[in-house]
Design a protein around this motif. Structure first.
Motif, PDB file in Angstrom:
ATOM      1  N   THR A 139      -6.131  -0.362   7.329  1.00 47.65           N
ATOM      2  CA  THR A 139      -7.264  -1.264   7.509  1.00 47.65           C
ATOM      3  C   THR A 139      -8.230  -1.262   6.328  1.00 47.65           C
ATOM      4  N   GLU A 140      -8.425  -0.109   5.686  1.00 51.58           N
ATOM      5  CA  GLU A 140      -9.451  -0.003   4.651  1.00 51.58           C
ATOM      6  C   GLU A 140      -8.900   0.156   3.236  1.00 51.58           C
ATOM      7  N   LEU A 197     -12.930   4.799  -0.061  1.00 52.17           N
ATOM      8  CA  LEU A 197     -12.169   3.550  -0.050  1.00 52.17           C
ATOM      9  C   LEU A 197     -13.090   2.342  -0.226  1.00 52.17           C
ATOM     10  N   ALA A 198     -14.300   2.408   0.339  1.00 55.18           N
ATOM     11  CA  ALA A 198     -15.268   1.323   0.154  1.00 55.18           C
ATOM     12  C   ALA A 198     -15.681   1.225  -1.318  1.00 55.18           C
ATOM     13  N   THR A 200     -12.812  -0.320  -3.234  1.00 50.87           N
ATOM     14  CA  THR A 200     -12.742  -1.748  -2.988  1.00 50.87           C
ATOM     15  C   THR A 200     -13.778  -2.489  -3.826  1.00 50.87           C
ATOM     16  N   THR A 249     -13.613   7.068   4.088  1.00 52.68           N
ATOM     17  CA  THR A 249     -14.115   5.719   4.322  1.00 52.68           C
ATOM     18  C   THR A 249     -15.030   5.290   3.179  1.00 52.68           C
ATOM     19  N   LYS A 287       0.855  -1.192   0.000  1.00 54.24           N
ATOM     20  CA  LYS A 287       0.000   0.000   0.000  1.00 54.24           C
ATOM     21  C   LYS A 287       0.888   1.239   0.000  1.00 54.24           C
ATOM     22  N   GLU A 344     -15.098  10.481   7.142  1.00 52.57           N
ATOM     23  CA  GLU A 344     -16.233   9.699   6.620  1.00 52.57           C
ATOM     24  C   GLU A 344     -16.171   9.605   5.104  1.00 52.57           C
ATOM     25  N   LYS A 378      -6.523   5.442   7.954  1.00 51.08           N
ATOM     26  CA  LYS A 378      -7.484   4.593   7.243  1.00 51.08           C
ATOM     27  C   LYS A 378      -6.862   3.534   6.333  1.00 51.08           C
TER      28      LYS A 378
END
Length: 138
Positions: A73-74, A105-106, A109, A102, A40, A99, A70
């Motif tokens: 982990t994400e 990154l979601a 993914t 997050t 990463k 937020e 972040k």
């Protein structure tokens, strides 16, 4: 064992990230591109349009703190992550930026990026007026 985060320093890595997934938010744009097993990695870009050096450095410090919190982990494994500062990013509340990162990154993914940007100059002329000079339009 998880590799530590490394920082992108080469211009070529930043330019390559532009070919990857793009997720735009109000305070920043996140770019993500597979890097061939190098772990990463992250980079931050804030242009002079955003403000003077004090403003740009403050924004970069905030982004650096967010990414270090972040990404382990994400973040996407074996990807380069590049955050590009936007004009509204410096005034945004830090928890709101957290937020947004997050969510971004979601989305990355899940492979749900925004549509690619149109190339610069697409749909416009060359920008040159009579005599071959560059026109300065307001």
């Amino acid at each position: 064992m998880q590799r530590p985060l490394t920082i992108l320093t080469r211009r070529a890595d930043f330019l390559a990230a532009n070919k990857g997934l793009r997720i735009a938010r109000a305070g920043f744009v996140l770019l993500a591109l597979p890097n061939g097993g190098q772990g990463k990695r992250f980079g931050i870009t804030v242009t002079k349009r955003i403000g003077n050096a004090v403003v740009r450095n403050r924004m970069k410090r905030r982004f650096r703190a967010l990414l270090r919190e972040k990404l382990p982990t994400e973040g996407l494994p074996d990807h380069d992550h590049v955050m590009i500062g936007r004009e509204g990013g410096i005034e945004r509340d830090f928890s709101l930026l957290r937020e947004e990162l997050t969510v971004a990154l979601a989305r990355a993914t899940a492979g749900k990026g925004d549509p690619p940007r149109r190339p610069r100059g697409a749909g416009r002329g060359t920008g040159r007026g009579a005599g071959g000079k560059v026109s300065r339009r307001p």
